[in-house]
Design a protein around this motif. Structure first.
Motif, PDB file in Angstrom:
ATOM      1  N   ALA A 112      47.799  71.411  79.958  1.00 59.94           N
ATOM      2  CA  ALA A 112      48.989  71.398  81.057  1.00 59.94           C
ATOM      3  C   ALA A 112      49.147  72.540  81.607  1.00 59.94           C
ATOM      4  O   ALA A 112      50.422  73.121  81.199  1.00 59.94           O
ATOM      5  N   PRO A 113      48.145  73.489  82.147  1.00 66.30           N
ATOM      6  CA  PRO A 113      48.469  74.827  82.346  1.00 66.30           C
ATOM      7  C   PRO A 113      49.430  75.150  83.333  1.00 66.30           C
ATOM      8  O   PRO A 113      49.249  74.244  84.486  1.00 66.30           O
ATOM      9  N   GLY A 114      50.243  76.239  83.213  1.00 67.98           N
ATOM     10  CA  GLY A 114      51.043  76.439  84.129  1.00 67.98           C
ATOM     11  C   GLY A 114      50.649  77.443  85.496  1.00 67.98           C
ATOM     12  O   GLY A 114      50.947  77.691  86.573  1.00 67.98           O
ATOM     13  N   ASP A 115      49.624  78.449  84.789  1.00 72.83           N
ATOM     14  CA  ASP A 115      48.932  79.133  85.733  1.00 72.83           C
ATOM     15  C   ASP A 115      47.451  79.318  84.896  1.00 72.83           C
ATOM     16  O   ASP A 115      47.431  80.062  84.121  1.00 72.83           O
ATOM     17  N   MET A 116      46.421  79.192  85.911  1.00 72.63           N
ATOM     18  CA  MET A 116      44.982  79.182  85.244  1.00 72.63           C
ATOM     19  C   MET A 116      44.589  80.456  85.281  1.00 72.63           C
ATOM     20  O   MET A 116      43.385  80.831  85.267  1.00 72.63           O
ATOM     21  N   CYS A 157      43.391  69.374  84.523  1.00 72.36           N
ATOM     22  CA  CYS A 157      44.450  68.880  85.442  1.00 72.36           C
ATOM     23  C   CYS A 157      45.478  69.978  85.379  1.00 72.36           C
ATOM     24  O   CYS A 157      45.495  71.211  84.580  1.00 72.36           O
ATOM     25  N   ALA A 158      46.601  69.529  86.241  1.00 70.02           N
ATOM     26  CA  ALA A 158      47.541  70.806  86.378  1.00 70.02           C
ATOM     27  C   ALA A 158      48.786  70.245  85.860  1.00 70.02           C
ATOM     28  O   ALA A 158      49.284  69.209  85.575  1.00 70.02           O
ATOM     29  N   SER A 159      49.826  71.400  85.568  1.00 69.18           N
ATOM     30  CA  SER A 159      51.114  70.959  84.737  1.00 69.18           C
ATOM     31  C   SER A 159      51.911  70.744  86.022  1.00 69.18           C
ATOM     32  O   SER A 159      51.621  70.959  87.405  1.00 69.18           O
ATOM     33  N   HIS A 160      53.126  70.238  86.296  1.00 66.55           N
ATOM     34  CA  HIS A 160      54.305  70.102  87.210  1.00 66.55           C
ATOM     35  C   HIS A 160      54.434  71.313  87.670  1.00 66.55           C
ATOM     36  O   HIS A 160      54.615  71.582  89.018  1.00 66.55           O
ATOM     37  N   ASP A 161      54.635  72.410  87.191  1.00 63.52           N
ATOM     38  CA  ASP A 161      54.720  73.789  87.295  1.00 63.52           C
ATOM     39  C   ASP A 161      53.759  74.245  88.446  1.00 63.52           C
ATOM     40  O   ASP A 161      53.968  74.585  89.663  1.00 63.52           O
ATOM     41  N   LEU A 162      52.508  73.985  88.170  1.00 59.26           N
ATOM     42  CA  LEU A 162      51.294  74.350  88.885  1.00 59.26           C
ATOM     43  C   LEU A 162      51.259  73.679  90.156  1.00 59.26           C
ATOM     44  O   LEU A 162      50.781  74.217  91.215  1.00 59.26           O
TER      45      LEU A 162
END
Length: 229
Positions: A112-116, A157-162
């Motif tokens: 669940a990355p915050g910034d890739m 996929c993305a985290s909610h932050d991303l």
């Protein structure tokens, strides 16, 4: 059978990862694709924050608040043990910072990355004059000196932050609601579009051109179309 990280951590090699190398380093050639085609890749997968963890105060527990979580540098002394086991390929689980919102557990999921487009600063050592990218690049360099290839995981996929930071990357239903794969509450789905391709290009540039990894393991690659890849 490859023993777990705890077994390998029992007798770490006495290596100072910041010490200058003695003599010219051997030239490393990336044979990863050919190794996979021939079935010759012997792969060890690990999470930096657990594999490189160190019980510095000897209390029998790993306490992140005391700086005992793993870093790129603390993983370097364990490379010789992996080499001795016949490992020639490292599969490093995602090394981007996990998102904060809806995160699972105290540390959050690596997927669940915050910034890739940046590395997880928790995997760096503060105050040594090196950036986290410098330290990651040194880890890869030390693996290459031992003839070990390095591939890194690509989150799907993305985290909610991303998702909040880049709504143009997120898949939505007809009402504009974010789509979530199955019941995974900490992530939302990416959209297969040109903005996501451009975002992934930044990820691949960071990992291949700055960190210097040899290849990638794409998590649930079927989430992207053939045309996307």
């Amino acid at each position: 059978i490859v023993p777990g990280p705890g077994a390998l951590a029992a007798r770490p090699a006495p290596v100072n990862p910041l010490a200058p190398s003695q003599g010219p380093a051997p030239v490393f050639v990336n044979h990863l694709k050919d190794m996979f085609r021939k079935g010759e890749a012997v792969i060890y997968a690990f999470n930096v924050r657990t594999y490189g963890a160190q019980d510095k105060n000897g209390d029998g527990a790993i306490t992140p608040q005391l700086g005992e979580s793993g870093t790129f540098l603390s993983c370097i002394p364990k490379l010789d043990a992996l080499k001795a086991l016949g490992v020639n390929t490292l599969h490093v689980l995602p090394i981007n910072p996990p998102g904060l919102k809806q995160r699972l557990g105290e540390a959050g999921s690596l997927y669940a990355p915050g910034d890739m487009t940046v590395l997880n600063p928790e995997f760096g050592v503060p105050g040594n004059g090196m950036s986290t990218v410098d330290e990651a690049r040194l880890f890869v360099k030390e693996a290459h000196k031992r003839g070990i290839h390095v591939m890194v995981d690509v989150p799907s996929c993305a985290s909610h932050d991303l998702a909040e930071a880049h709504p143009e990357l997120i898949a939505k239903d007809e009402q504009g609601n974010w789509l979530t794969p199955t019941t995974w509450v900490d992530i939302v789905a990416f959209e297969n579009n040109k903005p996501l391709q451009d975002y992934y290009d930044k990820f691949f540039d960071l990992m291949a051109n700055q960190v210097g990894v040899d290849g990638f393991r794409c998590d649930i690659a079927r989430f992207r179309t053939k045309e996307f890849w």
